[in-house]
Design a protein around this motif. Structure first.
Motif, short mmCIF file in Angstrom:
data_model
loop_
_atom_site.label_atom_id
_atom_site.label_comp_id
_atom_site.label_asym_id
_atom_site.label_seq_id
_atom_site.Cartn_x
_atom_site.Cartn_y
_atom_site.Cartn_z
N ARG A 1 0.83 -1.21 0.00
CA ARG A 1 0.00 0.00 0.00
C ARG A 1 0.85 1.24 0.00
NH1 ARG A 1 -5.13 -1.03 2.33
NH2 ARG A 1 -5.40 -3.26 2.52
N GLU A 2 0.21 2.30 -0.47
CA GLU A 2 0.80 3.63 -0.29
C GLU A 2 0.44 4.02 1.12
OE1 GLU A 2 2.47 5.77 -2.52
OE2 GLU A 2 2.72 6.98 -0.74
N THR A 3 1.37 3.85 2.06
CA THR A 3 0.98 3.97 3.46
C THR A 3 0.93 5.41 3.92
OG1 THR A 3 3.25 3.42 3.86
CG2 THR A 3 1.61 1.74 4.37
N ARG A 4 1.92 6.19 3.55
CA ARG A 4 1.96 7.54 4.11
C ARG A 4 2.11 8.57 3.00
NH1 ARG A 4 6.82 8.14 7.13
NH2 ARG A 4 7.62 6.54 5.73
N PRO A 5 1.07 8.83 2.24
CA PRO A 5 1.20 9.88 1.24
C PRO A 5 1.43 11.22 1.94
CG PRO A 5 -1.09 9.19 1.39
CD PRO A 5 -0.30 8.28 2.26
N LEU A 6 2.09 12.15 1.25
CA LEU A 6 2.39 13.44 1.87
C LEU A 6 1.12 14.19 2.22
CD1 LEU A 6 5.32 14.55 -0.42
CD2 LEU A 6 5.45 13.72 1.92
N VAL A 7 0.10 14.04 1.39
CA VAL A 7 -1.20 14.65 1.68
C VAL A 7 -2.16 13.49 1.89
CG1 VAL A 7 -3.06 16.07 0.77
CG2 VAL A 7 -0.69 16.64 0.25
N ALA B 1 -4.78 15.96 -11.99
CA ALA B 1 -4.84 14.93 -10.95
C ALA B 1 -3.57 14.09 -10.98
CB ALA B 1 -6.08 14.07 -11.15
N GLY B 2 -3.10 13.78 -12.20
CA GLY B 2 -1.87 12.99 -12.32
C GLY B 2 -0.69 13.74 -11.73
N PHE B 3 -0.62 15.02 -12.03
CA PHE B 3 0.45 15.85 -11.49
C PHE B 3 0.42 15.84 -9.97
CE2 PHE B 3 2.84 19.93 -12.89
CZ PHE B 3 3.99 19.41 -12.30
N PHE B 4 -0.82 15.94 -9.45
CA PHE B 4 -0.99 15.96 -8.00
C PHE B 4 -0.49 14.66 -7.38
CE2 PHE B 4 -3.51 15.43 -4.15
CZ PHE B 4 -3.26 16.64 -3.54
N VAL B 5 -0.85 13.54 -8.00
CA VAL B 5 -0.40 12.24 -7.48
C VAL B 5 1.12 12.17 -7.53
CG1 VAL B 5 -0.40 9.77 -7.94
CG2 VAL B 5 -2.53 11.04 -8.04
N LEU B 6 1.67 12.65 -8.62
CA LEU B 6 3.12 12.62 -8.79
C LEU B 6 3.81 13.39 -7.67
CD1 LEU B 6 5.26 11.71 -10.81
CD2 LEU B 6 5.01 13.88 -11.97
N VAL B 7 3.19 14.51 -7.28
CA VAL B 7 3.82 15.36 -6.28
C VAL B 7 3.68 14.79 -4.88
CG1 VAL B 7 3.65 17.62 -5.18
CG2 VAL B 7 3.56 17.45 -7.65
N THR B 8 2.53 14.16 -4.59
CA THR B 8 2.23 13.88 -3.19
C THR B 8 2.48 12.44 -2.77
OG1 THR B 8 -0.05 13.45 -3.76
CG2 THR B 8 0.49 15.67 -3.03
N ARG B 9 2.82 11.55 -3.68
CA ARG B 9 2.99 10.16 -3.26
C ARG B 9 4.45 9.84 -3.02
NH1 ARG B 9 -2.33 8.15 -3.90
NH2 ARG B 9 -3.30 10.05 -3.18
N ARG B 10 4.66 8.86 -2.13
CA ARG B 10 6.02 8.53 -1.77
C ARG B 10 6.55 7.31 -2.51
NH1 ARG B 10 7.38 10.57 3.75
NH2 ARG B 10 5.51 11.64 4.42
N ARG B 11 5.70 6.32 -2.71
CA ARG B 11 6.19 5.10 -3.33
C ARG B 11 6.55 5.36 -4.79
NH1 ARG B 11 6.67 1.56 0.73
NH2 ARG B 11 7.23 0.22 -0.99
N SER C 1 3.72 4.31 -7.19
CA SER C 1 2.54 5.15 -7.31
C SER C 1 2.90 6.49 -7.93
CB SER C 1 1.84 5.32 -5.97
OG SER C 1 2.73 5.77 -5.01
N GLN C 2 4.14 6.90 -7.78
CA GLN C 2 4.56 8.10 -8.51
C GLN C 2 4.55 7.86 -10.00
OE1 GLN C 2 8.21 9.72 -7.06
NE2 GLN C 2 6.98 11.19 -5.93
N LEU C 3 5.01 6.67 -10.35
CA LEU C 3 5.01 6.31 -11.76
C LEU C 3 3.57 6.30 -12.29
CD1 LEU C 3 7.03 5.64 -13.84
CD2 LEU C 3 6.85 3.24 -13.25
N ALA C 4 2.67 5.76 -11.46
CA ALA C 4 1.26 5.75 -11.86
C ALA C 4 0.77 7.17 -12.07
CB ALA C 4 0.43 5.03 -10.81
#
Lengths: 316, 230, 158, 661
Positions: free
Chosen positions: B101-107, B151-161, B164-167
């Motif tokens: 899982r994406e356990t601790r996203p920044l947001v 939304a993709g940009f947002f995911v790219l910025v806020t995810r740690r894994r 999921s950044q690639l996604a």
């Protein structure tokens, strides 16, 4: 107030009051069979109610009149909604009461009354259940109303009957993105407001994980019967609203007996199918932690908001 | 064949199919932001690729454009099959457990969802002038593409894994493709191919990188990389 | 999810067919529906395992109209296991008081019936029958799930 | 001399007489005299307001009363509405004060200024010229400040609340002054055609000045301090009547004086309203001080009113005059409804505070036994406040949502972005207010008492109950037959469009599809309740009801400390809105001396400070203080130095004049 509307209102109250326990029975049976059990049969909730009505009502020490009246109010708000919403016929018995906001507010009224009764007992579990129920209700409200917004923008009215008529006239709109997104959002709200998995587990025995059940731990006998009946009716009403808004086909448009019978059968079938699907889905789900519920509701809120904006982005 | 199809496809059906494809694009973007399980995100991504391909297909049939049809087929192959498969392999290579899982996203997820709601409204507002230029059902749907990109940009910025950044990156790419398709229905095949190749390259590089990082650090939490600098 | 679905398909119905005939309800008002509150008055845990099995998928006591509930206010019958310890005798009495009439008490297991091996031990107040009026008993240490199911069927009459 | 004028004159006269009488009479008679004077002035105010509202405008010029400009009064329908609402709040508050003041023994000045406060609030909407408005506004501010400070000798926190109130209200006054002077002073009833930039400045200044009176975020900081600390009838007057005058000011400058305006004005109003509504109710949901909770709820309701105003401005700007009328009518109905239920809530909360000796919800509970009538009053007010049927907020929010929904088609990009967000904000507010008032009523009045004070609380005296009954009756009328007042409100809103709602029993929107009948809804629920209750009674095999112990899991009896408190009730919401509220929590674990693994005590602290105050006001105050400290070096106490400053200043001025000429 037309003849059609009044006939529909009466039929709906009778069908939902009589059928809601059967709906609960169907859902439990579906669940039981998927779990490999035999199940008690779909009439079991009615047997439970019959027994509870003959049992002794109990007034716990230190509770007030509110505790005794709350089940009645809960039932009354639900029955009112069952009577005025256009489920079986496409006109409402009391048009000015069949507004989508009014329906949502009436159901919220029942929830709030039961929460007050739970606090009135003064037990920790009652307060806990009330606190959780009101939190979930407060967070579900924006989704509910924005989804309503999405549906009523094109019908030009928030009247349930108007939305249903508009959908009947133009069936394609159900398959539009706005319609589908709104349906998804409303389905999630239904799950949250009726206390089904993954928001609340209706079959739990563990007080610490309860939401709805924790509020009614002190009710016994006929009081409990009313609460149980009202809860299953609420579920039927929510599923009914969902079914009627998105698949209104089969609804009676004339007061002919055959049309009314067809409308009743279609309504029962739609709600039964939705209930069975919900129960089947629950088998695959675990209960969410309470503080993950806002995520679910935020997601459904986003879907509802997208439904509104999608009706702008997109031509259909 | 093409004549039969376009005969079937009256303008209302065309608009409806177009809108459905766009709706699916939007809904899958929401789900990608919503879910934490990386495996589920990858599956949703495949669905989105199919929706994008459907969008291109609908446009192709409507415009009776063979090149667009080829693009649709290419999108289907790349976005719905190859990329998810690559991502899945990257996940299998980098993660210790399949249910990662994406356990601790920044947001946190709730705030992310609300942020995406705001981004969608912004997308709608900023694309008004664009859609007003040449009003058509396809142009009306441009905000969907922009919203998915944001939304993709947002995911790219806020995810740690890394996965999921690639996604998020691919989500952004899907959004750009959708916008391109919707704005200039007959967009250059070459551009599309080039972009896809880029992404493919990025995926391969990242996959290799993820593998290396796992070998070196045992995990791919990008925040831990800061320790290298400190 | 697909995995789960495959398992459901593969196993189908695991509930065993009912054994023995239907019972006769002890109280006519409770025909077909008995909500059960389980009280552990001082058990070793063996009877609990068997009760869990009796309400599990294989024995499926729920198909006879019985259901475990969370509050004695919702209950019609108390399923009491274990000897009644000194600390539990008062709570047990209070639980019985909390149940609305008509109500039944079932003593499950040898300890609940006559204290079993704990007879005369320090801290034991007595069997369930010494504290509450017992309407039905289930013998065994621990009783087999079939026996518990039979007792439940005796309450519901199904 | 027409009815409006004479009734208004009567109100002022009665108030002045009552104030004089209080000053002259011995202590025993003061409460009765002050209360009766306030109530009579209020009644006269209602008469004046209704007369103006039903089409008897007046204007009156008193040139001699104020030097230079004199006083100019006048009232149109809009003024009439606000005069009537203010009067209607003053009547129950006055009746209530006769009982309340007798038991709390307030000073002579506090009693004397009560009727004057009511009269000054009646005069504000009747002011027709800028200077008159400012004079009345200042009179209102001063009299209310004295009321807030009434109990400062007994409780030190009152003084702090008074300071906040004094500073904020005078900053607001300065803004209004600047706005009206920029607009050129003179008559408030005539439309001014200003250049766009100037008009915008005037509007923003007026919005800041009037908005701070209405308690709009971020200018609300004084409200949750001053409203709880004032005596409860004053809280009611402030929270139910005075804040409305801020709304009046915004309507008057925005729609009247400036005659509509640019779109960004109304977008700003709408955004401020939405933020205030959500933030106010969130803080109310967190608050465990009963009167502070009600104060924050005022911010929430004024926010909803501003959402209505903003929507009305937007619609009027795009030419949807019917919808603009509908939105403005909804806002005015919400003003009236809020006045009714907030009066009721503050009066009953005041009775609780007086009788139980505390306002802390965590120490209350079980009041339904000792104070059944007050409990019923609070319950009725809470229902009205929480947007559930049958309540007044339900009706006005329904109207507001109808306006927002019908405004979407053809509203353009701004509408498509703003209106769904506004609907979501209103809906979230509605849901949270239900949770808040379930908490306030449930933990405050139901269950078992959590303190000795709550256990001993006895019913309030008849005069206080009479005040509550009056406010409760107003709530009932507005909730069940809003059709009785809506035509008048619609006419007051007619500055933007024709009447938007019609019908007595069933409200029908004109110009848009939508109908609602709160009366029928309430009757249907009541009927089904009665039928179900009767059916239970005739059920075959029915058993008698039995009283039993509370189910305590078989353990010993449940004590009051085991109950869910208000703080605990709000905890899930606090966690959900963690990012917005930024609560401060801390846990201290004290271990035993013998072993670190054994815990002697655990202390848990939680506080939800007002984040806006924290982020906005404290830095500002710190900056002011820093400047003050810096300036201190200039003032060492030497007289020569001070005289020198004056001398240098004069010389510098002369030089500047010479150079510039």
């Amino acid at each position: 107030m037309t003849r059609l509307g009044i006939a529909g209102g009466i039929i709906q109250v009778v069908v939902i009051t009589g059928g809601a326990p059967l709906l609960a029975g169907v859902m439990r049976q579906v669940r039981a069979r998927l779990e490999g059990r035999a199940g008690p049969g779909i009439g079991q909730p009615w047997r439970d109610l019959r027994k509870l009505l003959r049992k002794e009502p109990v007034t716990p020490a230190g509770t007030s009149e509110l505790f005794r009246i709350a089940p009645l109010v809960l039932l009354a708000t639900t029955v009112t909604v069952a009577g005025v919403a256009p489920f079986v016929t496409d006109t409402s018995a009391v048009g000015p009461a069949a507004d989508l906001f009014a329906v949502a507010a009436l159901l919220a009224m029942g929830t709030a009354t039961l929460a007050l009764a739970a606090i009135d007992t003064g037990t920790a579990f009652g307060g806990m259940g009330a606190s959780r129920e009101m939190t979930i209700m407060a967070l579900a409200e924006p989704t509910l109303l924005v989804a309503v917004f999405a549906l009523s923008v094109r019908a030009g009215s928030t009247s349930l009957a108007a939305v249903v008529t508009a959908t009947l006239r133009d069936p394609a709109r159900v398959l539009s993105p706005a319609g589908l997104l709104a349906a998804a959002a409303l389905a999630l709200v239904t799950v949250a407001e009726t206390g089904r998995l993954p928001v609340d587990n209706p079959a739990t025995h563990l007080e610490l994980t309860m939401v709805h059940e924790a509020m009614i731990l002190e009710y016994a006998g006929p009081d409990l019967a009313l609460v149980e009946l009202a809860s299953s009716m609420r579920l039927a009403v929510f599923l009914g609203v969902l079914a009627t808004l998105f698949t209104p086909w089969g609804i009676a448009t004339t007061a002919a007996p055959l049309a009314l019978a067809a409308g009743t059968a279609a309504f029962a079938a739609k709600v039964g199918l939705l209930g069975a699907a919900l129960a089947a889905g629950e088998v695959f789900m675990a209960k969410l932690r309470l503080f993950r519920v806002p995520e679910l509701l935020a997601g459904s809120f986003l879907l509802a908001l997208l439904a509104v904006t999608a009706s702008y982005f997109l031509a259909v | 064949m093409s004549a039969v199809m376009s005969g079937v496809m009256t303008s209302t059906v065309y608009v409806q199919l177009l809108d459905l494809a766009c709706g699916a694009l939007l809904a899958t973007a929401v789900v990608i932001v919503w879910r934490r399980r990386l495996a589920a995100i990858i599956r949703t991504f495949a669905v989105q690729g199919a929706a994008l391909a459907a969008l291109a297909g609908v446009l192709a049939v409507h415009a009776r454009d063979v090149r667009l049809g080829v693009i649709a087929a290419g999108v289907l192959a790349l976005r719905a099959v190859v990329f998810p498969w690559l991502l899945g392999r990257a996940l299998a290579a980098s993660g210790p457990a399949p249910g990662e899982r994406e356990t601790r996203p920044l947001v946190n997820v709730t705030a992310s969802l609300l942020a995406v709601a705001v981004l969608t409204l912004i997308a709608y507002a900023v694309s008004r002038p664009l859609t007003a230029l040449a009003p058509s059902p396809a142009a009306d749907a441009i905000p969907v593409g922009i919203a998915v990109t944001l939304a993709g940009f947002f995911v790219l910025v806020t995810r740690r894994r890394a996965v999921s950044q690639l996604a998020g990156f691919l989500l952004m790419d899907n959004g750009i493709t959708a916008t391109g398709l919707l704005t200039t229905a007959s967009a250059g095949l070459l551009t599309e191919a080039g972009v896809s190749l880029d992404v493919l390259l990025a995926a391969v590089v990242l996959r290799a990188l993820a593998g290396r990082m796992r070998d070196a650090f045992g995990d791919t939490d990008l925040d831990d990389l800061r320790e290298l600098r400190d | 999810m697909l995995n789960l679905w495959r398992k459901i398909r593969a196993h189908g119905r695991v509930a065993e067919p009912p054994v023995g005939g239907r019972g006769y309800p002890l109280v006519p008002g409770l025909r077909g529906s008995v909500q059960v509150r389980h009280v552990d008055a001082g058990s070793c845990g063996g009877c609990e395992v068997e009760i869990g099995a009796a309400f599990g998928p294989v024995y499926d006591a729920e198909r006879y109209g019985a259901r475990l509930v969370a509050s004695p206010r919702h209950a019609d019958a108390l399923l009491v296991t274990g000897v009644v310890t000194r600390n539990m005798s008062e709570p047990l009495r209070r639980t019985y008081d909390a149940v609305p009439a008509p109500k039944l008490v079932v003593a499950v297991g040898d300890c609940a019936r006559d204290c079993g091996v704990f007879k005369g031990a320090y801290g034991v107040a007595g069997a369930v029958g010494d504290v509450l009026p017992v309407d039905a008993e289930v013998a065994g240490c621990p009783p087999r799930p079939e026996a518990i199911v039979a007792a439940v069927r005796g309450l519901t009459g199904r | 001399m027409n009815l409006t004028e004479s009734a208004l004159g009567l109100a002022v006269g009665v108030a002045a007489l009552a104030a004089l009488a209080v000053a002259a009479l011995p202590g025993r008679w003061r409460p009765a005299c002050a209360g009766a004077g306030t109530a009579l002035a209020g009644a006269a105010g209602v008469a004046a307001g209704v007369a103006a509202l039903t089409g008897r405008p007046f204007s009156l010029s008193l040139p001699g009363l104020l030097p230079l400009s004199g006083l100019e009064f006048g009232a149109d329908r809009l003024s009439g509405f606000f005069i009537a609402v203010t009067g209607a709040v003053a009547v129950p508050a006055g009746v209530y004060a006769t009982g309340y003041l007798r038991h709390s023994g307030t000073s002579r000045s506090a009693c004397a200024f009560l009727p004057l406060f009511a009269a000054s609030m009646l005069l504000v909407p009747a002011a027709a010229w800028a200077v008159t408005l400012l004079a009345c506004w200042e009179l209102m501010a001063l009299t209310s400040l004295l009321q807030v400070l009434a109990e400062h000798r007994r409780r030190p926190e009152v003084a702090e609340a008074g300071r906040w109130y004094a500073v904020m209200t005078h900053l607001g006054f300065a803004c209004i002054l600047a706005a009206l002077m920029l607009a050129g002073g003179g008559s408030l009833l005539a439309v001014r055609h200003l250049p766009a930039g100037l008009a915008g400045t005037v509007f923003v200044l007026a919005l800041a000045g009037f908005g701070s009176k209405a308690g709009i975020v971020p200018l609300h900081a004084w409200l949750p301090r001053a409203h709880p600390e004032a005596p409860s009838h004053v809280s009611a007057l402030m929270s139910a009547a005075m804040v409305n005058l801020g709304v009046y000011g915004i309507i008057r400058t925005g729609f009247g004086l400036l005659g509509g305006g640019a779109r960004w004005w109304w977008l700003l109003v709408l955004a401020l309203g939405a933020v205030s509504a959500v933030y106010g109710i969130l803080q109310a949901a967190m608050s465990s001080d009963l009167k502070r909770l009600l104060g924050y709820s005022t911010t929430e309701n004024m926010g909803l009113v501003l959402v209505g105003l903003g929507a009305a401005g937007l619609f009027a700007g795009t030419g949807h005059r019917v919808l603009a009328g509908l939105a403005l009518t909804a806002a005015l109905l919400h003003v009236a409804g809020h006045a009714a239920f907030k009066t009721l809530l503050f009066l009953s909360a005041g009775a609780v505070a007086q009788r139980a000796g505390t306002r802390d919800l965590d120490a209350l509970g079980g009041l339904r036994g000792g104070m059944p009538a007050t409990t019923a009053a609070f319950a009725w007010g809470a229902l009205a406040a929480s947007a559930l049927p049958p309540g007044t907020a339900f009706v006005s929010e329904w109207l507001l949502l109808q306006a927002l929904i019908h405004g979407l088609p053809g509203g353009g990009t701004a509408a498509a972005v703003v209106l769904p967000t506004a609907v979501a904000a209103v809906a979230l507010t509605a849901g949270l207010s239900a949770a808040t008032f379930v908490k306030a009523f449930g933990t405050g009045f139901l269950a078992r008492p959590r303190s000795d004070g709550a256990a001993r609380a006895a019913e309030a005296p008849g005069s206080m109950l009479a005040g509550m009954a009056l406010a409760g009756a107003a709530c009932a009328v507005l909730a069940l037959v809003p059709g009785a007042v809506l035509p008048a409100l619609a006419r007051a809103a007619a500055m933007t469009a024709g009447p938007a709602v019609a019908g007595l029993v069933t409200l029908r929107l004109s110009g848009a599809a939508g109908e609602l009948s709160p009366l029928l809804l309430a009757l249907a629920v009541l009927a089904v309740t009665l039928v179900a209750a009767g059916w239970l009674r005739v059920l075959p095999g029915r058993r008698a009801r039995r009283a039993a112990r509370l189910w305590d899991c078989g353990a010993g009896p449940l004590t009051a400390r085991m109950e869910y408190t208000a703080t605990a009730f709000a905890e899930p919401l606090q966690r959900v809105f963690d990012d917005v509220l930024a609560p401060e929590t801390g846990i201290d674990v004290t271990h035993l001396d013998e072993a670190r693994y054994l815990v002697a005590a655990v202390e848990y602290r939680r506080r939800v400070p007002d984040r806006v105050e924290r982020r906005l006001y404290q830095p500002a105050l710190a900056a002011v203080r820093a400047w003050g400290e810096a300036g201190r070096r200039l003032a060492p106490g030497s007289v020569h130095r001070y005289l020198g400053y004056g001398f240098y200043a004069v010389v510098a001025l002369l030089i500047v004049l010479t150079v510039t000429r």
